[in-house]
Design a protein around this motif. Structure first.
Motif, PDB file in Angstrom:
ATOM      1  N   ARG A 193       5.418  -6.005 -28.729  1.00 51.78           N
ATOM      2  CA  ARG A 193       5.940  -6.870 -27.674  1.00 51.78           C
ATOM      3  C   ARG A 193       7.268  -6.353 -27.130  1.00 51.78           C
ATOM      4  NH1 ARG A 193       3.729 -12.359 -27.563  1.00 51.78           N
ATOM      5  NH2 ARG A 193       1.943 -12.383 -28.943  1.00 51.78           N
ATOM      6  N   VAL A 194       8.139  -5.913 -28.020  1.00 56.23           N
ATOM      7  CA  VAL A 194       9.444  -5.410 -27.576  1.00 56.23           C
ATOM      8  C   VAL A 194       9.283  -4.111 -26.786  1.00 56.23           C
ATOM      9  CG1 VAL A 194      11.643  -4.464 -28.385  1.00 56.23           C
ATOM     10  CG2 VAL A 194      10.736  -6.557 -29.407  1.00 56.23           C
ATOM     11  N   VAL A 195       8.491  -3.190 -27.309  1.00 55.13           N
ATOM     12  CA  VAL A 195       8.305  -1.905 -26.625  1.00 55.13           C
ATOM     13  C   VAL A 195       7.605  -2.103 -25.277  1.00 55.13           C
ATOM     14  CG1 VAL A 195       7.120   0.316 -26.755  1.00 55.13           C
ATOM     15  CG2 VAL A 195       8.371  -0.551 -28.731  1.00 55.13           C
ATOM     16  N   SER A 196       6.628  -3.004 -25.231  1.00 52.90           N
ATOM     17  CA  SER A 196       5.927  -3.221 -23.958  1.00 52.90           C
ATOM     18  C   SER A 196       6.839  -3.866 -22.924  1.00 52.90           C
ATOM     19  CB  SER A 196       4.675  -4.068 -24.171  1.00 52.90           C
ATOM     20  OG  SER A 196       5.031  -5.381 -24.527  1.00 52.90           O
ATOM     21  N   LYS A 197       7.752  -4.714 -23.347  1.00 47.40           N
ATOM     22  CA  LYS A 197       8.689  -5.313 -22.387  1.00 47.40           C
ATOM     23  C   LYS A 197       9.619  -4.261 -21.801  1.00 47.40           C
ATOM     24  CE  LYS A 197       8.742 -10.080 -23.884  1.00 47.40           C
ATOM     25  NZ  LYS A 197       9.549 -11.203 -24.352  1.00 47.40           N
TER      26      LYS A 197
ATOM     27  N   LEU B  52      -1.937  -3.858 -19.590  1.00 51.11           N
ATOM     28  CA  LEU B  52      -1.188  -3.691 -20.835  1.00 51.11           C
ATOM     29  C   LEU B  52      -0.524  -5.002 -21.240  1.00 51.11           C
ATOM     30  CD1 LEU B  52      -0.007  -1.887 -23.096  1.00 51.11           C
ATOM     31  CD2 LEU B  52       1.883  -1.378 -21.524  1.00 51.11           C
ATOM     32  N   TYR B  53       0.039  -5.699 -20.269  1.00 49.71           N
ATOM     33  CA  TYR B  53       0.640  -7.005 -20.525  1.00 49.71           C
ATOM     34  C   TYR B  53      -0.399  -7.976 -21.086  1.00 49.71           C
ATOM     35  CZ  TYR B  53       3.375 -11.231 -19.673  1.00 49.71           C
ATOM     36  OH  TYR B  53       4.055 -12.410 -19.833  1.00 49.71           O
ATOM     37  N   ALA B  54      -1.599  -7.954 -20.509  1.00 52.77           N
ATOM     38  CA  ALA B  54      -2.663  -8.850 -20.976  1.00 52.77           C
ATOM     39  C   ALA B  54      -3.115  -8.491 -22.384  1.00 52.77           C
ATOM     40  CB  ALA B  54      -3.849  -8.802 -20.018  1.00 52.77           C
ATOM     41  N   LEU B  55      -3.207  -7.216 -22.682  1.00 51.56           N
ATOM     42  CA  LEU B  55      -3.652  -6.792 -24.013  1.00 51.56           C
ATOM     43  C   LEU B  55      -2.654  -7.182 -25.097  1.00 51.56           C
ATOM     44  CD1 LEU B  55      -5.133  -3.275 -23.224  1.00 51.56           C
ATOM     45  CD2 LEU B  55      -6.380  -5.366 -23.756  1.00 51.56           C
TER      46      LEU B  55
ATOM     47  N   LEU C  45      -7.596  -5.422 -11.199  1.00 52.56           N
ATOM     48  CA  LEU C  45      -7.290  -6.622 -11.976  1.00 52.56           C
ATOM     49  C   LEU C  45      -8.445  -7.617 -11.926  1.00 52.56           C
ATOM     50  CD1 LEU C  45      -3.529  -7.158 -11.227  1.00 52.56           C
ATOM     51  CD2 LEU C  45      -4.590  -6.428 -13.360  1.00 52.56           C
ATOM     52  N   ALA C  46      -9.107  -7.743 -10.795  1.00 53.57           N
ATOM     53  CA  ALA C  46     -10.260  -8.651 -10.710  1.00 53.57           C
ATOM     54  C   ALA C  46     -11.370  -8.201 -11.653  1.00 53.57           C
ATOM     55  CB  ALA C  46     -10.775  -8.714  -9.273  1.00 53.57           C
ATOM     56  N   ILE C  47     -11.619  -6.897 -11.721  1.00 46.88           N
ATOM     57  CA  ILE C  47     -12.633  -6.379 -12.641  1.00 46.88           C
ATOM     58  C   ILE C  47     -12.208  -6.630 -14.082  1.00 46.88           C
ATOM     59  CG2 ILE C  47     -13.706  -4.252 -13.490  1.00 46.88           C
ATOM     60  CD1 ILE C  47     -13.613  -3.243 -10.570  1.00 46.88           C
ATOM     61  N   PHE C  48     -10.946  -6.384 -14.385  1.00 51.95           N
ATOM     62  CA  PHE C  48     -10.460  -6.625 -15.751  1.00 51.95           C
ATOM     63  C   PHE C  48     -10.566  -8.100 -16.115  1.00 51.95           C
ATOM     64  CE2 PHE C  48      -6.960  -7.767 -18.612  1.00 51.95           C
ATOM     65  CZ  PHE C  48      -7.356  -7.067 -19.733  1.00 51.95           C
ATOM     66  N   TYR C  49     -10.138  -8.981 -15.213  1.00 52.06           N
ATOM     67  CA  TYR C  49     -10.226 -10.423 -15.493  1.00 52.06           C
ATOM     68  C   TYR C  49     -11.675 -10.849 -15.707  1.00 52.06           C
ATOM     69  CZ  TYR C  49      -5.316 -11.290 -14.197  1.00 52.06           C
ATOM     70  OH  TYR C  49      -3.952 -11.320 -14.152  1.00 52.06           O
ATOM     71  N   ALA C  50     -12.590 -10.292 -14.931  1.00 55.74           N
ATOM     72  CA  ALA C  50     -14.002 -10.665 -15.056  1.00 55.74           C
ATOM     73  C   ALA C  50     -14.570 -10.243 -16.406  1.00 55.74           C
ATOM     74  CB  ALA C  50     -14.810 -10.044 -13.930  1.00 55.74           C
ATOM     75  N   PHE C  51     -14.265  -9.024 -16.840  1.00 55.75           N
ATOM     76  CA  PHE C  51     -14.816  -8.553 -18.108  1.00 55.75           C
ATOM     77  C   PHE C  51     -14.077  -9.118 -19.313  1.00 55.75           C
ATOM     78  CE2 PHE C  51     -16.697  -5.054 -15.562  1.00 55.75           C
ATOM     79  CZ  PHE C  51     -18.007  -5.277 -15.928  1.00 55.75           C
ATOM     80  N   ALA C  52     -12.773  -9.230 -19.235  1.00 54.71           N
ATOM     81  CA  ALA C  52     -12.005  -9.716 -20.380  1.00 54.71           C
ATOM     82  C   ALA C  52     -12.166 -11.224 -20.568  1.00 54.71           C
ATOM     83  CB  ALA C  52     -10.529  -9.371 -20.211  1.00 54.71           C
ATOM     84  N   GLY C  53     -12.511 -11.930 -19.511  1.00 55.09           N
ATOM     85  CA  GLY C  53     -12.617 -13.375 -19.613  1.00 55.09           C
ATOM     86  C   GLY C  53     -14.002 -13.892 -19.963  1.00 55.09           C
ATOM     87  N   ARG C  54     -14.980 -13.009 -20.079  1.00 57.77           N
ATOM     88  CA  ARG C  54     -16.329 -13.498 -20.368  1.00 57.77           C
ATOM     89  C   ARG C  54     -16.492 -13.789 -21.859  1.00 57.77           C
ATOM     90  NH1 ARG C  54     -20.433 -10.148 -22.120  1.00 57.77           N
ATOM     91  NH2 ARG C  54     -19.720  -8.066 -22.639  1.00 57.77           N
TER      92      ARG C  54
ATOM     93  N   MET D 237      -4.628 -13.008 -22.422  1.00 58.05           N
ATOM     94  CA  MET D 237      -5.164 -13.225 -21.078  1.00 58.05           C
ATOM     95  C   MET D 237      -4.525 -14.422 -20.379  1.00 58.05           C
ATOM     96  SD  MET D 237      -7.182 -10.948 -20.023  1.00 58.05           S
ATOM     97  CE  MET D 237      -7.862 -11.810 -18.623  1.00 58.05           C
ATOM     98  N   ASP D 238      -4.228 -15.471 -21.138  1.00 54.16           N
ATOM     99  CA  ASP D 238      -3.622 -16.651 -20.506  1.00 54.16           C
ATOM    100  C   ASP D 238      -2.259 -16.322 -19.912  1.00 54.16           C
ATOM    101  OD1 ASP D 238      -5.823 -18.192 -21.134  1.00 54.16           O
ATOM    102  OD2 ASP D 238      -4.985 -18.870 -23.050  1.00 54.16           O
ATOM    103  N   GLU D 239      -1.462 -15.556 -20.642  1.00 50.09           N
ATOM    104  CA  GLU D 239      -0.151 -15.151 -20.134  1.00 50.09           C
ATOM    105  C   GLU D 239      -0.294 -14.237 -18.924  1.00 50.09           C
ATOM    106  OE1 GLU D 239       3.030 -15.982 -20.924  1.00 50.09           O
ATOM    107  OE2 GLU D 239       2.129 -17.540 -22.162  1.00 50.09           O
ATOM    108  N   ALA D 240      -1.256 -13.337 -18.967  1.00 48.84           N
ATOM    109  CA  ALA D 240      -1.463 -12.429 -17.825  1.00 48.84           C
ATOM    110  C   ALA D 240      -1.923 -13.208 -16.603  1.00 48.84           C
ATOM    111  CB  ALA D 240      -2.486 -11.358 -18.191  1.00 48.84           C
TER     112      ALA D 240
END
Length: 152
Positions: free
Chosen positions: A8-12, A49-52, A134-143, A56-59
């Motif tokens: 979390r720290v490194v990604s920020k 990367l933020y979502a991972l 992002l739409a493709i990522f949201y579609a696949f990660a949210g299923r 997903m809710d935060e992203a």
């Protein structure tokens, strides 16, 4: 201590640098390798990367799916608008072509219109590509997975 604290720290620290690099690729794409497509993918990767790392809710709170849909349409409108604008900016009486950037800045001695046109077109491509990625990522990660984790 959370096991993900270091991530979390490194990604920020890294995510803003990734976005800045994406903007660098965007604005220097007309002078060298890069441009709107590459910059759009890089900026989308920052959100992925933020979502991972944060979930997903935060992203989805940071970049809502509605903004992603509007971004995809807005990018296409920017691209098409820059292409169609010269058709209506014919001041000298001669026919102009689709994406004829010289009409965007009628200074005949310089290629300022070319520069403006390329930047605007690449901005439209950046917006569309980042939004679609992002739409493709949201579609696949949210299923919902077909097989529960316990059955693997």
């Amino acid at each position: 201590m959370s096991p993900h604290l270091i991530l979390r720290v490194v990604s920020k620290l890294l995510i803003p640098l990734i976005v800045i690099f994406g903007l660098y690729v965007q604005f220097h794409g007309d002078f060298g390798p890069g441009g709107g497509f590459q910059a759009g993918v890089i900026i989308a990767v920052a959100v992925i990367l933020y979502a991972l790392i944060f979930g997903m809710d935060e992203a989805r709170r940071a970049v809502p799916p509605g903004a992603v849909r509007y971004g995809a349409a807005l990018g296409v409108l920017i691209y098409a608008g820059v292409g169609v604008a010269p058709l209506f900016m014919n001041g000298a009486g001669e026919p102009l072509n689709f994406l004829d950037y010289d009409a965007l800045h009628p200074d005949q001695g310089h290629h300022t219109g070319q520069h403006y046109g390329i930047l605007l077109v690449e901005l439209g491509v950046l917006t569309t590509v980042a939004s679609v990625m992002l739409a493709i990522f949201y579609a696949f990660a949210g299923r919902v997975p077909d097989i529960p984790d316990e059955e693997w």
